[in-house]
Design a protein around this motif. Structure first.
Motif, PDB file in Angstrom:
ATOM      1  N   ASN A 179       0.822  -1.210   0.000  1.00  0.00           N
ATOM      2  CA  ASN A 179       0.000   0.000   0.000  1.00  0.00           C
ATOM      3  C   ASN A 179       0.859   1.264   0.000  1.00  0.00           C
ATOM      4  N   PRO A 180       0.677   2.165  -0.972  1.00  0.00           N
ATOM      5  CA  PRO A 180       1.495   3.388  -1.043  1.00  0.00           C
ATOM      6  C   PRO A 180       0.966   4.553  -0.216  1.00  0.00           C
ATOM      7  N   ARG A 181      -0.176   4.381   0.432  1.00  0.00           N
ATOM      8  CA  ARG A 181      -0.811   5.505   1.138  1.00  0.00           C
ATOM      9  C   ARG A 181      -0.206   5.653   2.536  1.00  0.00           C
ATOM     10  N   PHE A 182       1.001   6.210   2.577  1.00  0.00           N
ATOM     11  CA  PHE A 182       1.759   6.309   3.816  1.00  0.00           C
ATOM     12  C   PHE A 182       1.459   7.571   4.614  1.00  0.00           C
ATOM     13  N   GLY A 183       0.734   8.522   4.029  1.00  0.00           N
ATOM     14  CA  GLY A 183       0.519   9.801   4.701  1.00  0.00           C
ATOM     15  C   GLY A 183       0.052   9.691   6.138  1.00  0.00           C
ATOM     16  N   PRO A 184      -1.083   9.032   6.406  1.00  0.00           N
ATOM     17  CA  PRO A 184      -1.592   8.969   7.789  1.00  0.00           C
ATOM     18  C   PRO A 184      -0.613   8.359   8.784  1.00  0.00           C
ATOM     19  N   ILE A 185      -0.031   7.210   8.462  1.00  0.00           N
ATOM     20  CA  ILE A 185       0.869   6.565   9.422  1.00  0.00           C
ATOM     21  C   ILE A 185       2.186   7.327   9.563  1.00  0.00           C
ATOM     22  N   ALA A 186       2.636   7.969   8.491  1.00  0.00           N
ATOM     23  CA  ALA A 186       3.878   8.743   8.564  1.00  0.00           C
ATOM     24  C   ALA A 186       3.726   9.928   9.517  1.00  0.00           C
ATOM     25  N   PHE A 187       2.635  10.670   9.379  1.00  0.00           N
ATOM     26  CA  PHE A 187       2.434  11.831  10.243  1.00  0.00           C
ATOM     27  C   PHE A 187       2.018  11.429  11.655  1.00  0.00           C
ATOM     28  N   ASP A 188       1.292  10.326  11.795  1.00  0.00           N
ATOM     29  CA  ASP A 188       1.003   9.804  13.142  1.00  0.00           C
ATOM     30  C   ASP A 188       2.306   9.519  13.885  1.00  0.00           C
ATOM     31  N   THR A 189       3.242   8.884  13.182  1.00  0.00           N
ATOM     32  CA  THR A 189       4.517   8.515  13.796  1.00  0.00           C
ATOM     33  C   THR A 189       5.324   9.748  14.171  1.00  0.00           C
ATOM     34  N   TYR A 190       5.343  10.739  13.290  1.00  0.00           N
ATOM     35  CA  TYR A 190       6.071  11.976  13.578  1.00  0.00           C
ATOM     36  C   TYR A 190       5.489  12.677  14.805  1.00  0.00           C
ATOM     37  N   GLU A 191       4.176  12.726  14.896  1.00  0.00           N
ATOM     38  CA  GLU A 191       3.552  13.419  16.025  1.00  0.00           C
ATOM     39  C   GLU A 191       3.744  12.650  17.330  1.00  0.00           C
ATOM     40  N   LYS A 192       3.815  11.333  17.260  1.00  0.00           N
ATOM     41  CA  LYS A 192       4.172  10.548  18.459  1.00  0.00           C
ATOM     42  C   LYS A 192       5.605  10.871  18.891  1.00  0.00           C
ATOM     43  N   TYR A 193       6.480  11.013  17.909  1.00  0.00           N
ATOM     44  CA  TYR A 193       7.868  11.395  18.189  1.00  0.00           C
ATOM     45  C   TYR A 193       7.924  12.755  18.879  1.00  0.00           C
ATOM     46  N   LEU A 194       7.133  13.721  18.397  1.00  0.00           N
ATOM     47  CA  LEU A 194       7.104  15.053  18.998  1.00  0.00           C
ATOM     48  C   LEU A 194       6.618  15.008  20.443  1.00  0.00           C
ATOM     49  N   ARG A 195       5.724  14.067  20.741  1.00  0.00           N
ATOM     50  CA  ARG A 195       5.201  13.931  22.105  1.00  0.00           C
ATOM     51  C   ARG A 195       6.159  13.163  23.015  1.00  0.00           C
ATOM     52  N   GLY A 196       7.268  12.710  22.450  1.00  0.00           N
ATOM     53  CA  GLY A 196       8.242  12.001  23.259  1.00  0.00           C
ATOM     54  C   GLY A 196       7.939  10.530  23.453  1.00  0.00           C
ATOM     55  N   GLU A 197       7.034   9.990  22.656  1.00  0.00           N
ATOM     56  CA  GLU A 197       6.691   8.571  22.774  1.00  0.00           C
ATOM     57  C   GLU A 197       7.799   7.706  22.177  1.00  0.00           C
ATOM     58  N   GLN A 198       7.902   6.482  22.663  1.00  0.00           N
ATOM     59  CA  GLN A 198       8.897   5.549  22.157  1.00  0.00           C
ATOM     60  C   GLN A 198       8.506   5.077  20.756  1.00  0.00           C
ATOM     61  N   ILE A 199       9.408   5.216  19.792  1.00  0.00           N
ATOM     62  CA  ILE A 199       9.141   4.812  18.413  1.00  0.00           C
ATOM     63  C   ILE A 199       9.900   3.519  18.116  1.00  0.00           C
ATOM     64  N   PRO A 200       9.227   2.468  17.662  1.00  0.00           N
ATOM     65  CA  PRO A 200       9.935   1.216  17.348  1.00  0.00           C
ATOM     66  C   PRO A 200      10.846   1.394  16.137  1.00  0.00           C
ATOM     67  N   PRO A 201      11.884   0.544  16.009  1.00  0.00           N
ATOM     68  CA  PRO A 201      12.816   0.692  14.881  1.00  0.00           C
ATOM     69  C   PRO A 201      12.187   0.407  13.525  1.00  0.00           C
TER      70      PRO A 201
END
Length: 331
Positions: A287-309
């Motif tokens: 699936n090429p529709r990465f927009g939602p998950i890409a920005f969800d992940t970035y915003e979790k990063y901004l909140r200081g949440e742990q991001i898996p590798p």
């Protein structure tokens, strides 16, 4: 008496001032709460998307998804097109760093060769998120994470179907994607692992066709001349090459989908239509529709949440049993 009145007056004035400040701060808090993650105090956050190319349905759909999601969340997206050149993609990332974007989404053209660009972003303290393809480096150090499909699993699923539906005996042509890319390496790895225990599954030839329909057709034409009727299976690393191979097989009178099984990866609409028409046998979704998950992940990063590798996106499997069901929602 006058001193007492003066003290009371000052106390009242102080209380009014304190209340005014509190109301102003509360208003600011409410305003901040109403502001989207991509829009701080009326100023849009600027993020970059370093795309490797925009010359096929999959890449076009991916870029559109990133643009749409950025707009939806209030970000300004700086999107570049490397035009299939790793050197330009490196330059694109360096330009984004110079522009001081607040994050970079990178769709690597090749696995090797981007370490310099990643180092420049790291030095500038700009987080990089790899999407759809991997690059050399360590997640959490050289980049935040990889978001994409399990390419090895995609190849394995296609390979298992092929073994089952050829009774473990076939003359196989493989059309590879971009040489050196993680997706081409992994889709090959998964397919070869799936057919390894079937000694009558013979690889006649394996050649790059660069994920392009026209190139896939041309390479397939040459391989038909070299191997002719020995070819009973064509495995391609993406649907565009599969559609090109189908045209070459038809021109040679080799009946794709029946006399020669054609199996692929991506799940684009034209591939599902080819399955419905009987020309393509199977394709595994990527699936090429990465927009939602890409920005969800970035915003979790901004909140200081742990991001898996790695963040793996689940993919469907399409064949004649379900292609018609999903064709309308395919890209």
């Amino acid at each position: 008496m006058k001193t007492l009145q003066l003290l009371i007056s000052k106390s009242v004035a102080g209380a009014i001032m304190f209340l005014s400040i509190a109301l102003i701060l509360a208003g600011c808090d409410r305003k901040a709460a109403r502001t989207s993650a991509g829009n701080e105090g009326g100023r849009k956050k600027v993020v970059g998307f370093a795309q490797m190319e925009n010359n096929g349905p999959w890449r076009i759909a991916e870029t559109k998804s990133m643009r749409d999601e950025a707009a939806k969340r209030g970000y300004e997206l700086v999107a570049t097109d490397a035009q299939t050149q790793t050197s330009k993609q490196i330059s694109d990332v360096e330009d984004m760093v110079a522009r001081k974007v607040e994050a970079i989404f990178l769709a690597p053209r090749e696995f090797e060769g981007l370490d310099g660009a990643l180092a420049v972003a790291k030095q500038a303290k700009i987080p990089v998120f790899l999407i759809d393809r991997e690059a050399a480096g360590t997640p959490g150090q050289d980049y935040v994470t990889f978001i994409g499909s399990n390419f090895v699993e995609e190849g394995r699923r296609v390979g298992e179907w092929t073994v089952k539906n050829t009774n473990g005996a076939a003359g196989i042509i493989i059309l590879e994607g971009t040489a050196g890319s993680s997706v081409a390496l992994d889709r090959n790895k998964g397919f070869l692992a799936a057919i390894k225990s079937s000694p009558d599954m013979k690889i006649l030839a394996s050649q790059p066709a660069d994920f392009a329909r026209a190139t896939g057709q041309k390479v397939m034409e040459n391989l038909i001349q070299a191997h002719g009727k020995k070819i009973t299976v064509v495995y391609t690393h993406n649907d565009e090459m599969a559609l090109g191979a189908i045209q070459a097989l038809k021109a040679a009178g080799m009946n794709p989908g029946k006399a020669v099984k054609v199996v692929s990866v991506d799940g684009q609409k034209s591939a599902l239509e080819a399955i419905i028409a009987g020309d393509l046998n199977v394709t595994v979704e990527c699936n090429p529709r990465f927009g939602p998950i890409a920005f969800d992940t970035y915003e979790k990063y901004l909140r200081g949440e742990q991001i898996p590798p790695k963040i793996i996106v689940p993919d469907k499997f399409f064949d004649s049993s379900n292609a018609a069901q999903f064709v309308a929602e395919a890209y």
